[in-house]
Design an enzyme around this catalytic site. Structure first.
Site, PDB file in Angstrom:
ATOM      1  N   ASP A   1       0.811  -1.223   0.000  1.00  0.00           N
ATOM      2  CA  ASP A   1       0.000   0.000   0.000  1.00  0.00           C
ATOM      3  C   ASP A   1       0.840   1.267   0.000  1.00  0.00           C
ATOM      4  O   ASP A   1       2.057   1.221   0.179  1.00  0.00           O
ATOM      5  CB  ASP A   1      -0.969  -0.017   1.196  1.00  0.00           C
ATOM      6  CG  ASP A   1      -0.296  -0.450   2.501  1.00  0.00           C
ATOM      7  OD1 ASP A   1       0.944  -0.449   2.556  1.00  0.00           O
ATOM      8  OD2 ASP A   1      -1.006  -0.783   3.454  1.00  0.00           O
TER       9      ASP A   1
ATOM     10  N   ASN B   1      -7.853  -3.308  13.905  1.00  0.00           N
ATOM     11  CA  ASN B   1      -9.231  -3.680  13.530  1.00  0.00           C
ATOM     12  C   ASN B   1      -9.235  -4.831  12.520  1.00  0.00           C
ATOM     13  O   ASN B   1     -10.241  -5.099  11.892  1.00  0.00           O
ATOM     14  CB  ASN B   1      -9.966  -2.457  12.957  1.00  0.00           C
ATOM     15  CG  ASN B   1      -9.249  -1.879  11.741  1.00  0.00           C
ATOM     16  OD1 ASN B   1      -8.268  -2.444  11.275  1.00  0.00           O
ATOM     17  ND2 ASN B   1      -9.747  -0.766  11.237  1.00  0.00           N
TER      18      ASN B   1
ATOM     19  N   HIS C   1      -7.300  -4.992   9.802  1.00  0.00           N
ATOM     20  CA  HIS C   1      -6.984  -4.648   8.404  1.00  0.00           C
ATOM     21  C   HIS C   1      -5.663  -5.280   7.972  1.00  0.00           C
ATOM     22  O   HIS C   1      -4.752  -5.483   8.766  1.00  0.00           O
ATOM     23  CB  HIS C   1      -7.052  -3.143   8.143  1.00  0.00           C
ATOM     24  CG  HIS C   1      -5.947  -2.314   8.682  1.00  0.00           C
ATOM     25  ND1 HIS C   1      -6.156  -1.224   9.496  1.00  0.00           N
ATOM     26  CD2 HIS C   1      -4.609  -2.373   8.515  1.00  0.00           C
ATOM     27  CE1 HIS C   1      -5.008  -0.659   9.791  1.00  0.00           C
ATOM     28  NE2 HIS C   1      -4.051  -1.341   9.224  1.00  0.00           N
TER      29      HIS C   1
END
Ligand code: GLP
Length: 242
Positions: free
Chosen positions: A67, A136, A138
């Site tokens: 990313d 969370n 991800h």
């Protein structure tokens, strides 16, 4: 899913680096999928050390990162491009023309995502994908959602991710609100996956992601369906697992 218990962060880093080295030794022309965040830093440091000792050769390796923040230039010290150069690429003999990240400076999201999917496809696919784990659940920047995203996509970062990443920026206002991330489908196409997790604050998400229900609300839970996943986590991260 292969579970490897490490004593602490150092031990986790060494074990993860050993797995990555084995991949490079077994297939010198391999494609490594790489991750940012604080967790893999120790593993990258070991790889640099072993390269400097002459035990590792990155000259045939291609890398594709998960990313990049949308809007950050390569020379911004918070860009993932900068991170990778600082922790790995600038310190080993990888060919810079074969290190790839999504282009954070491309304003047209559809173009940035399509271009990156093409880059990944041209490499012939990822041999070993390294992943960290967000609080969370991800992976990359694939946030909890109603569906698993197949290919590279532009995400609106959640408040919890913005807050978690705030520590790297001068103020919360400087944390980008969007990022380009490799999709879950692409991650699942990697031949092998290596997840690194450390710390008590990840114990609950380790339990939910790897021992709970498979759901896009916990993106990493999809990894339970991959045929070759290794999770290397330290005692603190495994503390809620019997
Ligand atoms: C960021 C990255 C993820 C990383 C996550 C966890 O959001 N995009 O790839 O896994 O942070 O980071 P850390 O390892 O610092 O907990």
């Amino acid at each position: 899913m292969r579970i490897i218990r490490a004593k602490d962060y150092e031990d986790m880093s060494r074990k993860a680096a050993n797995i990555i080295s084995a991949q490079i030794i077994m297939k010198p022309e391999c494609v490594l999928g790489l991750a940012t965040g604080s967790t893999p830093i120790g593993a990258y440091a070991r790889l640099v050390e072993w390269y400097q000792k002459g035990d590792l050769d990155f000259s045939g390796v291609t890398t594709v990162n998960l990313d990049e923040y949308k809007g950050l230039t390569k020379d911004n010290d918070q860009s993932y491009y900068y991170f990778m150069h600082h922790h790995l690429f600038g310190k080993v003999n990888v060919d810079p023309t074969r290190t790839f990240l999504p282009d954070g400076t491309e304003k047209d999201s559809a173009k940035a995502c399509a271009d990156y999917d093409q880059v990944i496809e041209k490499t012939g696919g990822v041999d070993l994908q390294l992943l960290g784990l967000g609080h969370n659940g991800h992976i990359g920047f694939n946030e909890p959602a109603d569906e698993f995203k197949a290919s590279t996509n532009c995400v609106d970062l959640t408040e919890s991710t913005i807050r978690a990443n705030q520590r790297f920026f001068a103020s919360i206002d400087e944390v980008p609100r969007q990022a380009y991330t490799m999709g879950i489908g692409t991650i699942m196409h990697a031949r092998k996956i290596l997840v690194v997790v450390s710390g008590q604050d990840k114990a609950q998400i380790v339990k939910d992601a790897f021992f709970g229900t498979i759901t896009p609300k916990v993106p990493a839970s999809v990894l339970q369906l991959h045929q070759d996943v290794t999770v290397v986590a330290d005692e603190a991260a495994f503390s809620l697992i019997g």
